[in-house]
Design a protein around this motif. Structure first.
Motif, PDB file in Angstrom:
ATOM      1  N   ALA A   1       0.825  -1.208   0.000  1.00  0.00           N
ATOM      2  CA  ALA A   1       0.000   0.000   0.000  1.00  0.00           C
ATOM      3  C   ALA A   1       0.859   1.258   0.000  1.00  0.00           C
ATOM      4  CB  ALA A   1      -0.926   0.002   1.203  1.00  0.00           C
ATOM      5  N   LEU A   2       2.177   1.093   0.020  1.00  0.00           N
ATOM      6  CA  LEU A   2       3.130   2.198  -0.011  1.00  0.00           C
ATOM      7  C   LEU A   2       2.962   3.171   1.150  1.00  0.00           C
ATOM      8  CD1 LEU A   2       3.212   2.917  -3.844  1.00  0.00           C
ATOM      9  CD2 LEU A   2       4.910   1.707  -2.464  1.00  0.00           C
ATOM     10  N   LEU A   3       2.821   2.614   2.341  1.00  0.00           N
ATOM     11  CA  LEU A   3       2.789   3.441   3.548  1.00  0.00           C
ATOM     12  C   LEU A   3       3.985   3.042   4.415  1.00  0.00           C
ATOM     13  CD1 LEU A   3      -1.002   3.233   4.378  1.00  0.00           C
ATOM     14  CD2 LEU A   3       0.200   5.145   3.332  1.00  0.00           C
ATOM     15  N   PRO A   4       5.147   3.577   4.093  1.00  0.00           N
ATOM     16  CA  PRO A   4       6.362   3.121   4.758  1.00  0.00           C
ATOM     17  C   PRO A   4       6.295   3.088   6.286  1.00  0.00           C
ATOM     18  CG  PRO A   4       6.910   4.620   2.983  1.00  0.00           C
ATOM     19  CD  PRO A   4       5.418   4.586   3.103  1.00  0.00           C
ATOM     20  N   PRO A   5       5.779   4.059   6.977  1.00  0.00           N
ATOM     21  CA  PRO A   5       5.783   3.951   8.429  1.00  0.00           C
ATOM     22  C   PRO A   5       4.947   2.772   8.951  1.00  0.00           C
ATOM     23  CG  PRO A   5       5.379   6.219   7.757  1.00  0.00           C
ATOM     24  CD  PRO A   5       5.337   5.368   6.530  1.00  0.00           C
ATOM     25  N   VAL A   6       3.865   2.469   8.339  1.00  0.00           N
ATOM     26  CA  VAL A   6       3.012   1.367   8.794  1.00  0.00           C
ATOM     27  C   VAL A   6       3.694   0.028   8.539  1.00  0.00           C
ATOM     28  CG1 VAL A   6       0.796   0.207   8.446  1.00  0.00           C
ATOM     29  CG2 VAL A   6       0.905   2.702   8.478  1.00  0.00           C
ATOM     30  N   TRP A   7       4.194  -0.172   7.328  1.00  0.00           N
ATOM     31  CA  TRP A   7       4.801  -1.460   7.046  1.00  0.00           C
ATOM     32  C   TRP A   7       6.110  -1.637   7.805  1.00  0.00           C
ATOM     33  CZ3 TRP A   7       9.590  -2.161   5.061  1.00  0.00           C
ATOM     34  CH2 TRP A   7      10.164  -1.127   4.300  1.00  0.00           C
ATOM     35  N   ALA A   8       6.845  -0.570   8.024  1.00  0.00           N
ATOM     36  CA  ALA A   8       8.090  -0.687   8.784  1.00  0.00           C
ATOM     37  C   ALA A   8       7.799  -1.118  10.218  1.00  0.00           C
ATOM     38  CB  ALA A   8       8.849   0.629   8.757  1.00  0.00           C
ATOM     39  N   ALA A   9       6.784  -0.527  10.808  1.00  0.00           N
ATOM     40  CA  ALA A   9       6.405  -0.916  12.176  1.00  0.00           C
ATOM     41  C   ALA A   9       5.932  -2.365  12.222  1.00  0.00           C
ATOM     42  CB  ALA A   9       5.326   0.019  12.697  1.00  0.00           C
ATOM     43  N   ALA A  10       5.129  -2.752  11.239  1.00  0.00           N
ATOM     44  CA  ALA A  10       4.640  -4.129  11.198  1.00  0.00           C
ATOM     45  C   ALA A  10       5.792  -5.114  10.968  1.00  0.00           C
ATOM     46  CB  ALA A  10       3.585  -4.268  10.107  1.00  0.00           C
ATOM     47  N   LEU A  11       6.754  -4.751  10.153  1.00  0.00           N
ATOM     48  CA  LEU A  11       7.911  -5.614   9.887  1.00  0.00           C
ATOM     49  C   LEU A  11       8.746  -5.807  11.153  1.00  0.00           C
ATOM     50  CD1 LEU A  11       9.346  -7.132   7.600  1.00  0.00           C
ATOM     51  CD2 LEU A  11      10.680  -5.083   7.178  1.00  0.00           C
ATOM     52  N   ILE A  12       8.985  -4.732  11.866  1.00  0.00           N
ATOM     53  CA  ILE A  12       9.756  -4.825  13.113  1.00  0.00           C
ATOM     54  C   ILE A  12       9.005  -5.700  14.123  1.00  0.00           C
ATOM     55  CG2 ILE A  12      10.573  -3.518  15.111  1.00  0.00           C
ATOM     56  CD1 ILE A  12      11.173  -1.219  13.094  1.00  0.00           C
ATOM     57  N   THR A  13       7.702  -5.460  14.269  1.00  0.00           N
ATOM     58  CA  THR A  13       6.899  -6.250  15.205  1.00  0.00           C
ATOM     59  C   THR A  13       6.913  -7.730  14.822  1.00  0.00           C
ATOM     60  OG1 THR A  13       5.458  -4.356  15.573  1.00  0.00           O
ATOM     61  CG2 THR A  13       4.605  -6.506  16.206  1.00  0.00           C
ATOM     62  N   GLY A  14       6.724  -8.004  13.561  1.00  0.00           N
ATOM     63  CA  GLY A  14       6.744  -9.396  13.095  1.00  0.00           C
ATOM     64  C   GLY A  14       8.082 -10.067  13.346  1.00  0.00           C
ATOM     65  N   GLY A  15       9.166  -9.354  13.079  1.00  0.00           N
ATOM     66  CA  GLY A  15      10.492  -9.917  13.324  1.00  0.00           C
ATOM     67  C   GLY A  15      10.721 -10.241  14.791  1.00  0.00           C
ATOM     68  N   VAL A  16      10.310  -9.318  15.659  1.00  0.00           N
ATOM     69  CA  VAL A  16      10.465  -9.554  17.108  1.00  0.00           C
ATOM     70  C   VAL A  16       9.635 -10.755  17.538  1.00  0.00           C
ATOM     71  CG1 VAL A  16       9.967  -8.589  19.387  1.00  0.00           C
ATOM     72  CG2 VAL A  16      11.099  -7.182  17.667  1.00  0.00           C
ATOM     73  N   LEU A  17       8.397 -10.856  17.041  1.00  0.00           N
ATOM     74  CA  LEU A  17       7.549 -11.996  17.399  1.00  0.00           C
ATOM     75  C   LEU A  17       8.121 -13.312  16.890  1.00  0.00           C
ATOM     76  CD1 LEU A  17       3.963 -10.546  16.865  1.00  0.00           C
ATOM     77  CD2 LEU A  17       5.013 -11.234  19.023  1.00  0.00           C
ATOM     78  N   LEU A  18       8.680 -13.313  15.700  1.00  0.00           N
ATOM     79  CA  LEU A  18       9.293 -14.536  15.179  1.00  0.00           C
ATOM     80  C   LEU A  18      10.508 -14.961  16.010  1.00  0.00           C
ATOM     81  CD1 LEU A  18       9.045 -14.132  11.303  1.00  0.00           C
ATOM     82  CD2 LEU A  18       7.898 -15.815  12.743  1.00  0.00           C
ATOM     83  N   ILE A  19      11.319 -13.990  16.395  1.00  0.00           N
ATOM     84  CA  ILE A  19      12.492 -14.316  17.229  1.00  0.00           C
ATOM     85  C   ILE A  19      12.047 -14.886  18.573  1.00  0.00           C
ATOM     86  CG2 ILE A  19      14.444 -13.307  18.489  1.00  0.00           C
ATOM     87  CD1 ILE A  19      14.772 -11.393  16.056  1.00  0.00           C
ATOM     88  N   ALA A  20      11.046 -14.234  19.193  1.00  0.00           N
ATOM     89  CA  ALA A  20      10.539 -14.722  20.483  1.00  0.00           C
ATOM     90  C   ALA A  20       9.928 -16.111  20.333  1.00  0.00           C
ATOM     91  CB  ALA A  20       9.505 -13.738  21.036  1.00  0.00           C
ATOM     92  N   GLY A  21       9.152 -16.312  19.287  1.00  0.00           N
ATOM     93  CA  GLY A  21       8.545 -17.624  19.055  1.00  0.00           C
ATOM     94  C   GLY A  21       9.579 -18.700  18.815  1.00  0.00           C
ATOM     95  N   GLY A  22      10.607 -18.360  18.049  1.00  0.00           N
ATOM     96  CA  GLY A  22      11.675 -19.319  17.805  1.00  0.00           C
ATOM     97  C   GLY A  22      12.397 -19.708  19.088  1.00  0.00           C
ATOM     98  N   GLY A  23      12.646 -18.718  19.948  1.00  0.00           N
ATOM     99  CA  GLY A  23      13.294 -19.009  21.235  1.00  0.00           C
ATOM    100  C   GLY A  23      12.442 -19.917  22.104  1.00  0.00           C
ATOM    101  N   LEU A  24      11.143 -19.640  22.168  1.00  0.00           N
ATOM    102  CA  LEU A  24      10.243 -20.497  22.947  1.00  0.00           C
ATOM    103  C   LEU A  24      10.173 -21.908  22.364  1.00  0.00           C
ATOM    104  CD1 LEU A  24       7.293 -18.037  23.675  1.00  0.00           C
ATOM    105  CD2 LEU A  24       8.862 -19.028  25.338  1.00  0.00           C
ATOM    106  N   ALA A  25      10.108 -22.003  21.045  1.00  0.00           N
ATOM    107  CA  ALA A  25      10.053 -23.319  20.406  1.00  0.00           C
ATOM    108  C   ALA A  25      11.320 -24.126  20.675  1.00  0.00           C
ATOM    109  CB  ALA A  25       9.819 -23.163  18.903  1.00  0.00           C
ATOM    110  N   LEU A  26      12.483 -23.472  20.618  1.00  0.00           N
ATOM    111  CA  LEU A  26      13.735 -24.179  20.913  1.00  0.00           C
ATOM    112  C   LEU A  26      13.799 -24.631  22.371  1.00  0.00           C
ATOM    113  CD1 LEU A  26      16.354 -22.099  18.883  1.00  0.00           C
ATOM    114  CD2 LEU A  26      15.523 -24.411  18.405  1.00  0.00           C
ATOM    115  N   ALA A  27      13.319 -23.773  23.281  1.00  0.00           N
ATOM    116  CA  ALA A  27      13.285 -24.161  24.692  1.00  0.00           C
ATOM    117  C   ALA A  27      12.344 -25.351  24.895  1.00  0.00           C
ATOM    118  CB  ALA A  27      12.845 -22.973  25.552  1.00  0.00           C
ATOM    119  N   GLY A  28      11.218 -25.335  24.204  1.00  0.00           N
ATOM    120  CA  GLY A  28      10.282 -26.451  24.293  1.00  0.00           C
ATOM    121  C   GLY A  28      10.863 -27.733  23.730  1.00  0.00           C
TER     122      GLY A  28
END
Length: 141
Positions: free
Chosen positions: A82-109
């Protein structure tokens, strides 16, 4: 008057236990040993079951968080299109953080599950083998 000397008595010597007494003692000791080994196996299996449950819970939580991260990355891709850089940048950062956290939890499990599998009471088995070796050694004497 008696002709034998009644003042002289032979000292009592401790008698060796009879075969029946030895068999009774062996039976009691084997019963106690088996009971103790079964209790050890129960304790060990309970600990492994607990580790397995915790690991499964952590893996499930990691999966849910990673799914959230994936959904967020999808939202980021939509926002980028949609070419809204601030929105997609925030969503990208949030998604990356969630993936890292999920990966850490999955490895611990995964580690918790690996520690609990296979659910075999190794300590109890090794202890029983040691006890049997000791009994065999004593029987050979």
């Amino acid at each position: 008057m008696p002709t034998t000397d009644e003042t002289h008595t032979t000292p009592a010597t401790p008698e060796a236990p009879s075969t029946a007494q030895l068999v009774r003692q062996l039976t009691e000791q084997v019963r106690t040993l088996v009971t103790d080994e079964v209790e050890l196996a129960k304790v060990e299996m309970a600990a492994k079951g607990k580790a397995l449950g915790v690991g499964a819970g952590l893996a499930g939580a990691g999966t849910v968080v990673a799914l959230g991260g994936g959904l967020t990355l999808i939202a980021a891709a939509i926002a980028a299109l949609a070419l809204l850089p601030p929105v997609w940048a925030a969503a990208l950062i949030t998604g990356g953080v969630l993936l890292i956290a999920g990966g850490g939890l999955a490895l611990a499990g995964k580690k918790q599950i690996t520690d609990g599998v296979p659910p075999v009471p190794h300590e109890a088995i090794n202890s029983t083998k040691h006890d049997m070796d000791t009994v065999r050694t004593e029987l050979r004497r």
